[in-house]
Write a protein that holds these residues in place. Structure first.
Motif, PDB file in Angstrom:
ATOM      1  N   GLY A 133       0.813  -1.215   0.000  1.00 27.77           N
ATOM      2  CA  GLY A 133       0.000   0.000   0.000  1.00 27.77           C
ATOM      3  C   GLY A 133       0.843   1.259   0.000  1.00 27.77           C
ATOM      4  N   PHE A 134       1.986   1.213   0.684  1.00 23.53           N
ATOM      5  CA  PHE A 134       2.885   2.369   0.683  1.00 23.53           C
ATOM      6  C   PHE A 134       3.438   2.631  -0.716  1.00 23.53           C
ATOM      7  N   PHE A 135       3.793   1.550  -1.423  1.00 21.92           N
ATOM      8  CA  PHE A 135       4.242   1.718  -2.812  1.00 21.92           C
ATOM      9  C   PHE A 135       3.143   2.339  -3.672  1.00 21.92           C
ATOM     10  N   CYS A 136       1.913   1.890  -3.462  1.00 22.75           N
ATOM     11  CA  CYS A 136       0.779   2.459  -4.207  1.00 22.75           C
ATOM     12  C   CYS A 136       0.559   3.924  -3.843  1.00 22.75           C
ATOM     13  N   LEU A 137       0.710   4.252  -2.566  1.00 27.17           N
ATOM     14  CA  LEU A 137       0.556   5.626  -2.117  1.00 27.17           C
ATOM     15  C   LEU A 137       1.575   6.538  -2.801  1.00 27.17           C
ATOM     16  N   ILE A 138       2.816   6.082  -2.859  1.00 24.14           N
ATOM     17  CA  ILE A 138       3.855   6.881  -3.520  1.00 24.14           C
ATOM     18  C   ILE A 138       3.498   7.082  -4.992  1.00 24.14           C
ATOM     19  N   GLY A 139       3.065   6.021  -5.660  1.00 28.78           N
ATOM     20  CA  GLY A 139       2.675   6.136  -7.064  1.00 28.78           C
ATOM     21  C   GLY A 139       1.520   7.101  -7.260  1.00 28.78           C
TER      22      GLY A 139
END
Length: 122
Positions: A15-21
């Motif tokens: 989810g953190f990777f998605c948030l950054i994206g």
């Protein structure tokens, strides 16, 4: 309870990777294709320096499934092949390491394209 914590860690990291994206899409002029490329290159760089492996051990699928995980897999394959084959491994290692995932993506993409009909945007 232990399995729940594994799922929670995977969800949090993925989810953190998605948030950054999403933040990159919302607040920069980067196109989604450039962001995807950035993620793969970031995974290669972090994998080459050995920084990504502790994240994989902590988050499991939350770190291996996103595109950064694909970049890490490429870096790991190249590193292993260079140790075994020398300079030639730099050209073949990434393909060897990622062959199963690439073949699966192509196969399932073909199956989906045969089952569903594409439509033009209106």
């Amino acid at each position: 309870m232990e399995m729940f914590l594994e799922y929670l860690k995977a969800f949090a990291v993925g989810g953190f990777f998605c948030l950054i994206g999403q933040l990159l899409i919302d607040f920069t002029k980067l196109t989604p294709a450039r962001i995807l490329t950035f993620y793969v290159v970031a995974g290669v760089i972090l994998g080459a320096f050995g920084v990504y492996e502790p994240l994989v051990k902590f988050a499991g699928a939350g770190a291996t499934v996103p595109l950064t995980g694909f970049g890490n897999l490429l870096a790991k394959g190249v590193k292993t092949a260079v140790m075994e084959k020398g300079v030639l491994g730099a050209f073949t290692g990434g393909f060897t390491a990622a062959a199963a995932g690439i073949c699966a993506a192509m196969f399932f993409g073909l199956i989906v394209s045969l089952v569903f009909k594409s439509k033009d945007k209106k």
